[in-house]
Enzyme design. Sequence first.
Site, PDB file in Angstrom:
ATOM      1  N   ASN A   9      40.374  34.647  37.420  1.00 17.58           N
ATOM      2  CA  ASN A   9      41.267  35.224  38.433  1.00 17.58           C
ATOM      3  C   ASN A   9      41.485  34.245  39.592  1.00 17.58           C
ATOM      4  OD1 ASN A   9      42.151  36.698  40.757  1.00 17.58           O
ATOM      5  ND2 ASN A   9      41.541  38.601  39.763  1.00 17.58           N
ATOM      6  N   GLU A  10      42.693  33.723  39.691  1.00 19.98           N
ATOM      7  CA  GLU A  10      42.991  32.712  40.704  1.00 19.98           C
ATOM      8  C   GLU A  10      42.868  33.250  42.132  1.00 19.98           C
ATOM      9  OE1 GLU A  10      46.655  30.577  40.148  1.00 19.98           O
ATOM     10  OE2 GLU A  10      46.216  29.252  41.840  1.00 19.98           O
ATOM     11  N   ASP A  65      31.704  40.094  39.944  1.00 21.03           N
ATOM     12  CA  ASP A  65      32.392  41.224  39.356  1.00 21.03           C
ATOM     13  C   ASP A  65      32.697  42.195  40.481  1.00 21.03           C
ATOM     14  OD1 ASP A  65      33.486  42.145  37.032  1.00 21.03           O
ATOM     15  OD2 ASP A  65      31.829  43.495  36.605  1.00 21.03           O
ATOM     16  N   PHE A 140      46.005  39.874  46.304  1.00 19.81           N
ATOM     17  CA  PHE A 140      46.186  40.041  44.861  1.00 19.81           C
ATOM     18  C   PHE A 140      45.644  41.417  44.469  1.00 19.81           C
ATOM     19  CE2 PHE A 140      41.781  39.684  43.422  1.00 19.81           C
ATOM     20  CZ  PHE A 140      41.175  39.119  44.528  1.00 19.81           C
ATOM     21  N   HIS A 165      34.672  42.844  50.853  1.00 15.58           N
ATOM     22  CA  HIS A 165      33.496  42.977  49.985  1.00 15.58           C
ATOM     23  C   HIS A 165      33.039  41.599  49.510  1.00 15.58           C
ATOM     24  CE1 HIS A 165      37.230  42.895  47.872  1.00 15.58           C
ATOM     25  NE2 HIS A 165      36.712  42.898  46.671  1.00 15.58           N
TER      26      HIS A 165
HETATM   27  P1  ITT Z   1      37.082  37.579  36.272  1.00 12.06           P
HETATM   28  O1  ITT Z   1      36.262  38.624  35.612  1.00 12.06           O
HETATM   29  O2  ITT Z   1      37.530  36.499  35.332  1.00 12.06           O
HETATM   30  O3  ITT Z   1      36.439  36.988  37.488  1.00 12.06           O
HETATM   31  P2  ITT Z   1      38.890  39.788  36.908  1.00 12.06           P
HETATM   32  O4  ITT Z   1      40.310  39.817  37.383  1.00 12.06           O
HETATM   33  O5  ITT Z   1      38.570  40.523  35.658  1.00 12.06           O
HETATM   34  O6  ITT Z   1      38.460  38.236  36.815  1.00 12.06           O
HETATM   35  P3  ITT Z   1      37.149  41.595  38.364  1.00 12.06           P
HETATM   36  O7  ITT Z   1      36.702  42.219  37.098  1.00 12.06           O
HETATM   37  O8  ITT Z   1      36.110  41.223  39.338  1.00 12.06           O
HETATM   38  O9  ITT Z   1      37.981  40.249  38.083  1.00 12.06           O
HETATM   39  O10 ITT Z   1      38.197  42.468  39.112  1.00 12.06           O
HETATM   40  C1  ITT Z   1      38.507  43.768  38.713  1.00 12.06           C
HETATM   41  C2  ITT Z   1      39.892  44.125  39.161  1.00 12.06           C
HETATM   42  O11 ITT Z   1      39.866  44.377  40.564  1.00 12.06           O
HETATM   43  C3  ITT Z   1      40.938  43.032  38.921  1.00 12.06           C
HETATM   44  O12 ITT Z   1      42.136  43.645  38.475  1.00 12.06           O
HETATM   45  C4  ITT Z   1      41.147  42.420  40.282  1.00 12.06           C
HETATM   46  O13 ITT Z   1      42.480  41.980  40.451  1.00 12.06           O
HETATM   47  C5  ITT Z   1      40.813  43.575  41.223  1.00 12.06           C
HETATM   48  N1  ITT Z   1      40.223  43.037  42.446  1.00 12.06           N
HETATM   49  C6  ITT Z   1      39.052  42.364  42.549  1.00 12.06           C
HETATM   50  N2  ITT Z   1      38.857  41.969  43.807  1.00 12.06           N
HETATM   51  C7  ITT Z   1      39.925  42.390  44.523  1.00 12.06           C
HETATM   52  C8  ITT Z   1      40.324  42.253  45.861  1.00 12.06           C
HETATM   53  O14 ITT Z   1      39.618  41.564  46.742  1.00 12.06           O
HETATM   54  N3  ITT Z   1      41.474  42.801  46.235  1.00 12.06           N
HETATM   55  C9  ITT Z   1      42.240  43.479  45.359  1.00 12.06           C
HETATM   56  N4  ITT Z   1      41.954  43.630  44.074  1.00 12.06           N
HETATM   57  C10 ITT Z   1      40.798  43.088  43.651  1.00 12.06           C
HETATM   58 NA    NA Z   2      35.816  40.751  35.565  1.00  9.12          NA
END
Ligand code: ITT
Ligand code: NA
Length: 181
Positions: A9-10, A65, A140, A165
């Site tokens: 996730n960029e 996560d 994002f 967070h």
């Molecule tokens: P990785 O596991 O490869 O790191 P991911 O996109 O799956 O990438 P997460 O499981 O941690 O990452 O994120 C779960 C979802 O919550 C994902 O759709 C993110 O875009 C969203 N998310 C995570 N942190 C966020 C934030 O700070 N603001 C808004 N949405 C967030």
């Molecule tokens: Na994830």
Amino acid sequence: MKVYFVTSNEGKFREVREIGKKYGIEIDWIRRKYLEPQGSDLEEIARISAQLLAEEIKEPFFLEDSGLFIEALKGFPGPYSSYVFKTIGNEGILKLMEGVEDRRAYFLAVIAFWDGEKVLTFKGRVDGKIAREMRGDKGFGFDPIFEYGDRTFAEMGEEKNEVSHRRRALESFFEYLKSLK
Ligand code: ITT
Ligand code: NA
């Protein structure tokens, strides 16, 4: 000090890199997906994911996560946040929340750090509300529907990094890294 961060996730990577700068820690991006076990809480998912990845990555690294937990939906989407974002997205969440008065929600981030021998975890949480409509074009993921005070995270831009967070989890992680020196 330099440390590897594994994420696909960029948006997450950019924030982690920016926050790292504030602590004098350089972040190197390992851009890839990894296996996440389902049906556990975030901490368990992060811990097991890191243990599995440690079989492939030889340097110390961390992953993070995160999830959005909505009180009125009993914590949904929580550990399913990634899937829910990709499928029903922000529009879907707003639809589920139509007519719901209790808008309370929080983001949780769990960092799992593989230090070469074992996994250590660090957590951060931020409390807010689900907006009535999407607002803002920065950030994002769920940022356009997550209100912190009067503004959504997507309206806050850089200021999100002061209170998020992710910031709170990274704060304890980076303090820990610095204490090792
Ligand atoms: P990785 O596991 O490869 O790191 P991911 O996109 O799956 O990438 P997460 O499981 O941690 O990452 O994120 C779960 C979802 O919550 C994902 O759709 C993110 O875009 C969203 N998310 C995570 N942190 C966020 C934030 O700070 N603001 C808004 N949405 C967030
Ligand atoms: Na994830």
